[in-house]
Design a protein around this motif. Structure first.
Motif, PDB file in Angstrom:
ATOM      1  N   SER A 196       0.412  -1.288   0.416  1.00  0.00           N
ATOM      2  CA  SER A 196       0.070   0.250  -0.103  1.00  0.00           C
ATOM      3  C   SER A 196       1.005   1.668  -0.455  1.00  0.00           C
ATOM      4  O   SER A 196       0.270   2.238  -0.943  1.00  0.00           O
ATOM      5  CB  SER A 196      -1.153   0.360   1.200  1.00  0.00           C
ATOM      6  OG  SER A 196      -2.135  -1.311   0.930  1.00  0.00           O
ATOM      7  N   ILE A 197       1.786   1.109   0.794  1.00  0.00           N
ATOM      8  CA  ILE A 197       2.455   2.385   1.420  1.00  0.00           C
ATOM      9  C   ILE A 197       3.705   2.972  -0.416  1.00  0.00           C
ATOM     10  O   ILE A 197       3.589   3.483  -0.896  1.00  0.00           O
ATOM     11  CB  ILE A 197       3.161   1.794   1.950  1.00  0.00           C
ATOM     12  CG1 ILE A 197       2.927   2.125   3.464  1.00  0.00           C
ATOM     13  CG2 ILE A 197       4.492   3.738   2.324  1.00  0.00           C
ATOM     14  CD1 ILE A 197       3.677   1.847   4.971  1.00  0.00           C
ATOM     15  N   SER A 198       4.412   1.696  -0.739  1.00  0.00           N
ATOM     16  CA  SER A 198       5.264   1.448  -2.027  1.00  0.00           C
ATOM     17  C   SER A 198       4.205   2.441  -3.323  1.00  0.00           C
ATOM     18  O   SER A 198       4.655   3.215  -4.010  1.00  0.00           O
ATOM     19  CB  SER A 198       5.879   0.620  -2.341  1.00  0.00           C
ATOM     20  OG  SER A 198       4.653  -0.794  -2.349  1.00  0.00           O
ATOM     21  N   ASN A 199       3.125   1.682  -3.181  1.00  0.00           N
ATOM     22  CA  ASN A 199       2.353   2.240  -4.503  1.00  0.00           C
ATOM     23  C   ASN A 199       1.768   3.780  -4.231  1.00  0.00           C
ATOM     24  O   ASN A 199       1.527   4.391  -4.822  1.00  0.00           O
ATOM     25  CB  ASN A 199       1.295   1.452  -4.638  1.00  0.00           C
ATOM     26  CG  ASN A 199       2.237   0.050  -5.263  1.00  0.00           C
ATOM     27  OD1 ASN A 199       2.402  -0.159  -6.326  1.00  0.00           O
ATOM     28  ND2 ASN A 199       1.480  -1.124  -4.978  1.00  0.00           N
ATOM     29  N   ALA A 200       1.896   3.797  -2.559  1.00  0.00           N
ATOM     30  CA  ALA A 200       0.514   5.085  -2.935  1.00  0.00           C
ATOM     31  C   ALA A 200       1.349   6.549  -3.051  1.00  0.00           C
ATOM     32  O   ALA A 200       1.111   7.645  -3.440  1.00  0.00           O
ATOM     33  CB  ALA A 200      -0.293   5.186  -1.041  1.00  0.00           C
ATOM     34  N   VAL A 201       2.975   6.630  -2.617  1.00  0.00           N
ATOM     35  CA  VAL A 201       3.570   7.221  -2.474  1.00  0.00           C
ATOM     36  C   VAL A 201       3.599   7.919  -3.575  1.00  0.00           C
ATOM     37  O   VAL A 201       4.413   8.876  -3.995  1.00  0.00           O
ATOM     38  CB  VAL A 201       5.040   6.948  -1.659  1.00  0.00           C
ATOM     39  CG1 VAL A 201       5.849   7.822  -2.517  1.00  0.00           C
ATOM     40  CG2 VAL A 201       4.769   6.843  -0.002  1.00  0.00           C
ATOM     41  N   PHE A 208       9.405  17.025  -2.646  1.00  0.00           N
ATOM     42  CA  PHE A 208      10.927  15.540  -2.755  1.00  0.00           C
ATOM     43  C   PHE A 208      11.187  14.527  -2.970  1.00  0.00           C
ATOM     44  O   PHE A 208      10.670  13.637  -2.767  1.00  0.00           O
ATOM     45  CB  PHE A 208      11.777  16.285  -0.944  1.00  0.00           C
ATOM     46  CG  PHE A 208      11.279  17.046  -0.727  1.00  0.00           C
ATOM     47  CD1 PHE A 208      12.674  18.161  -1.164  1.00  0.00           C
ATOM     48  CD2 PHE A 208      10.509  17.324   0.314  1.00  0.00           C
ATOM     49  CE1 PHE A 208      13.143  19.438   0.018  1.00  0.00           C
ATOM     50  CE2 PHE A 208      10.705  18.818   1.138  1.00  0.00           C
ATOM     51  CZ  PHE A 208      11.152  19.776   0.747  1.00  0.00           C
ATOM     52  N   ARG A 209      11.602  14.433  -3.873  1.00  0.00           N
ATOM     53  CA  ARG A 209      11.484  12.931  -4.985  1.00  0.00           C
ATOM     54  C   ARG A 209      11.924  11.869  -4.782  1.00  0.00           C
ATOM     55  O   ARG A 209      12.386  10.629  -4.939  1.00  0.00           O
ATOM     56  CB  ARG A 209      11.162  12.911  -6.499  1.00  0.00           C
ATOM     57  CG  ARG A 209      10.726  14.272  -7.248  1.00  0.00           C
ATOM     58  CD  ARG A 209       9.228  13.516  -7.013  1.00  0.00           C
ATOM     59  NE  ARG A 209       8.318  14.851  -7.465  1.00  0.00           N
ATOM     60  CZ  ARG A 209       7.636  15.252  -8.813  1.00  0.00           C
ATOM     61  NH1 ARG A 209       8.506  14.043  -9.642  1.00  0.00           N
ATOM     62  NH2 ARG A 209       6.828  16.542  -9.252  1.00  0.00           N
ATOM     63  N   ASP A 210      13.315  12.274  -3.466  1.00  0.00           N
ATOM     64  CA  ASP A 210      13.741  11.175  -2.937  1.00  0.00           C
ATOM     65  C   ASP A 210      13.149  10.390  -2.429  1.00  0.00           C
ATOM     66  O   ASP A 210      13.681   9.078  -1.615  1.00  0.00           O
ATOM     67  CB  ASP A 210      14.424  11.804  -2.028  1.00  0.00           C
ATOM     68  CG  ASP A 210      15.939  13.104  -2.592  1.00  0.00           C
ATOM     69  OD1 ASP A 210      16.603  13.051  -3.077  1.00  0.00           O
ATOM     70  OD2 ASP A 210      14.880  14.454  -2.898  1.00  0.00           O
ATOM     71  N   ILE A 211      11.468  10.727  -2.018  1.00  0.00           N
ATOM     72  CA  ILE A 211      10.724   9.642  -1.070  1.00  0.00           C
ATOM     73  C   ILE A 211      10.920   8.361  -1.427  1.00  0.00           C
ATOM     74  O   ILE A 211      11.025   7.610  -1.184  1.00  0.00           O
ATOM     75  CB  ILE A 211       9.674  10.567  -0.464  1.00  0.00           C
ATOM     76  CG1 ILE A 211      10.142  11.670   0.456  1.00  0.00           C
ATOM     77  CG2 ILE A 211       8.915   9.410   0.427  1.00  0.00           C
ATOM     78  CD1 ILE A 211      10.636  11.321   2.174  1.00  0.00           C
ATOM     79  N   GLY A 212      10.854   8.759  -2.844  1.00  0.00           N
ATOM     80  CA  GLY A 212      10.218   7.864  -3.777  1.00  0.00           C
ATOM     81  C   GLY A 212      11.104   6.485  -3.676  1.00  0.00           C
ATOM     82  O   GLY A 212      11.260   5.574  -4.323  1.00  0.00           O
ATOM     83  N   LEU A 213      13.051   7.023  -3.802  1.00  0.00           N
ATOM     84  CA  LEU A 213      13.631   6.301  -4.027  1.00  0.00           C
ATOM     85  C   LEU A 213      14.351   5.908  -2.918  1.00  0.00           C
ATOM     86  O   LEU A 213      14.487   4.721  -3.338  1.00  0.00           O
ATOM     87  CB  LEU A 213      14.958   7.512  -4.634  1.00  0.00           C
ATOM     88  CG  LEU A 213      14.361   7.814  -5.997  1.00  0.00           C
ATOM     89  CD1 LEU A 213      16.015   9.124  -6.029  1.00  0.00           C
ATOM     90  CD2 LEU A 213      14.656   7.048  -6.630  1.00  0.00           C
ATOM     91  N   ALA A 214      14.215   6.211  -1.700  1.00  0.00           N
ATOM     92  CA  ALA A 214      14.117   5.839  -0.305  1.00  0.00           C
ATOM     93  C   ALA A 214      13.307   5.070   0.051  1.00  0.00           C
ATOM     94  O   ALA A 214      13.535   4.065   0.710  1.00  0.00           O
ATOM     95  CB  ALA A 214      15.017   6.936   0.519  1.00  0.00           C
ATOM     96  N   MET A 215      12.168   4.609  -0.550  1.00  0.00           N
ATOM     97  CA  MET A 215      11.213   4.024   0.363  1.00  0.00           C
ATOM     98  C   MET A 215      11.410   2.563   0.524  1.00  0.00           C
ATOM     99  O   MET A 215      10.903   1.461   0.843  1.00  0.00           O
ATOM    100  CB  MET A 215       9.748   4.721  -0.190  1.00  0.00           C
ATOM    101  CG  MET A 215       8.531   3.605   0.436  1.00  0.00           C
ATOM    102  SD  MET A 215       8.203   4.200   2.257  1.00  0.00           S
ATOM    103  CE  MET A 215       7.525   5.803   2.196  1.00  0.00           C
ATOM    104  N   PRO A 216      11.615   1.977  -0.875  1.00  0.00           N
ATOM    105  CA  PRO A 216      11.989   0.460  -1.466  1.00  0.00           C
ATOM    106  C   PRO A 216      13.158   0.288  -0.508  1.00  0.00           C
ATOM    107  O   PRO A 216      12.385  -0.856  -0.169  1.00  0.00           O
ATOM    108  CB  PRO A 216      12.165   0.510  -2.596  1.00  0.00           C
ATOM    109  CG  PRO A 216      11.332   1.415  -3.067  1.00  0.00           C
ATOM    110  CD  PRO A 216      11.921   2.579  -2.489  1.00  0.00           C
TER     111      PRO A 216
END
Length: 312
Positions: free
Chosen positions: A134-139, A221-229
């Motif tokens: 849910s989190i990885s897709n919703a971000v 801050f698009r870093d969030i999408g890179l750091a989330m996995p």
């Protein structure tokens, strides 16, 4: 062109935006003819107050039909044009269960209280995969639909929340596999399994809190999408998925259970496999922290909602 979640490409997202916009226009026209026109929304500068939260929840309830439509849309496009389709929803937990069973039964051992390890780990993997998926897709949800956000108004939280709702389908498919595995190992459930319903509701609320907060931050801050996995991968090994709570030293357990998902997954496993009642203390603590996080995350999301279209 970078690959988007669920195999969608940038061009397909643009088409999806137009399709959703057309659908929303059609619904608005139909509602107008029925005399059910929604009030005009004036987007004001970012601000926070208790009234903002209540108005946000009220507006979200008015757009509940859109949340339902977008959730179904997620399910339709998730496995579209894939050869195996919905089988992927079963393959992921089964593959992880197999890998962890080989590692933690052949290479090392984990105390499971007499429960077969494949069943032990699958029971915890299902709520965790729901939470992390849910989190990885919703971000990424808000930045994938810029045209949708700039062409019309609707509560922006519907986009990340639709990913959380759609992930329930994968969870339910996994529960069918879990039921078959319980029958294979002759583990009989009791009526205490009904406690799994409120436990999953709390997990969904905590997932919604994390998704709302980080999706709003990801807009800027698009870093969030890179750091989330990486964050989710590390997070999984800090909670009792591949091991039990009893493996954690007693002196650290109080601090350990401050992570809501840890206590929730342990209680989920207990009510399904052990047939007992959940630990009231850890469940109440997890629910309180999850609710507080949801309120804070929703407040932050609504306070930054007005400038999302500009940032995207």
């Amino acid at each position: 062109m970078s690959e988007l979640p669920h195999g969608a490409t940038g061009s397909s997202v643009g088409g999806s935006d137009d399709a959703l916009a057309s659908s929303a226009d059609w619904q608005a026209e139909a509602a107008r003819k029925r005399g059910q026109v929604r009030p005009v929304k004036v987007i004001r500068p970012p601000a926070f107050s208790v009234g903002t939260l209540f108005r946000g929840v009220q507006t979200l309830a008015q757009y509940s039909d859109l949340l339902w439509i977008l959730s179904l849309f997620r399910l339709k496009v998730r496995y579209k044009q894939s050869a195996l389709g919905w089988i992927w929803a079963a393959l992921q937990p089964l593959a992880l269960m197999t890998i962890y069973t080989i590692v933690f039964t052949r290479v090392t051992t984990v105390a499971t209280g007499g429960i077969p390890y494949p069943l032990f780990v699958l029971c915890a993997l299902l709520p965790w995969l729901f939470f992390s998926g849910s989190i990885s897709n919703a971000v990424h949800g808000l930045v994938l639909y810029p045209n949708l956000l700039t062409k019309m108004y609707f509560p922006r939280e519907i986009i990340p929340l639709s990913y959380v709702a759609a992930s329930l389908a994968d969870f339910l498919i996994g529960c069918v596999i879990l039921a078959g595995l319980m029958d294979y190992y002759r583990v009989s459930p009791t009526w205490n399994l009904l406690y799994a319903i409120p436990i999953m509701l709390v997990i969904a609320g905590f997932a919604a809190a994390i998704a709302l907060f980080f999706s709003a931050v990801h807009v800027r801050f698009r870093d969030i999408g890179l750091a989330m996995p990486l964050l989710l991968q590390v997070w999984m090994f800090t909670i009792p998925v591949v091991y039990s709570l009893q493996s954690v030293p007693v002196r650290f357990r109080r601090l350990y259970l401050l992570d809501p998902i840890a206590g929730l997954i342990e209680n989920f496993r207990a009510v399904l496999l052990l047939g007992g009642r959940p630990d009231t203390t850890s469940l109440a603590l997890s629910a309180a922290i999850a609710f507080a996080c949801l309120v804070i995350a929703y407040a932050y999301f609504k306070s930054s909602e007005a400038t999302m279209a500009d940032a995207i």
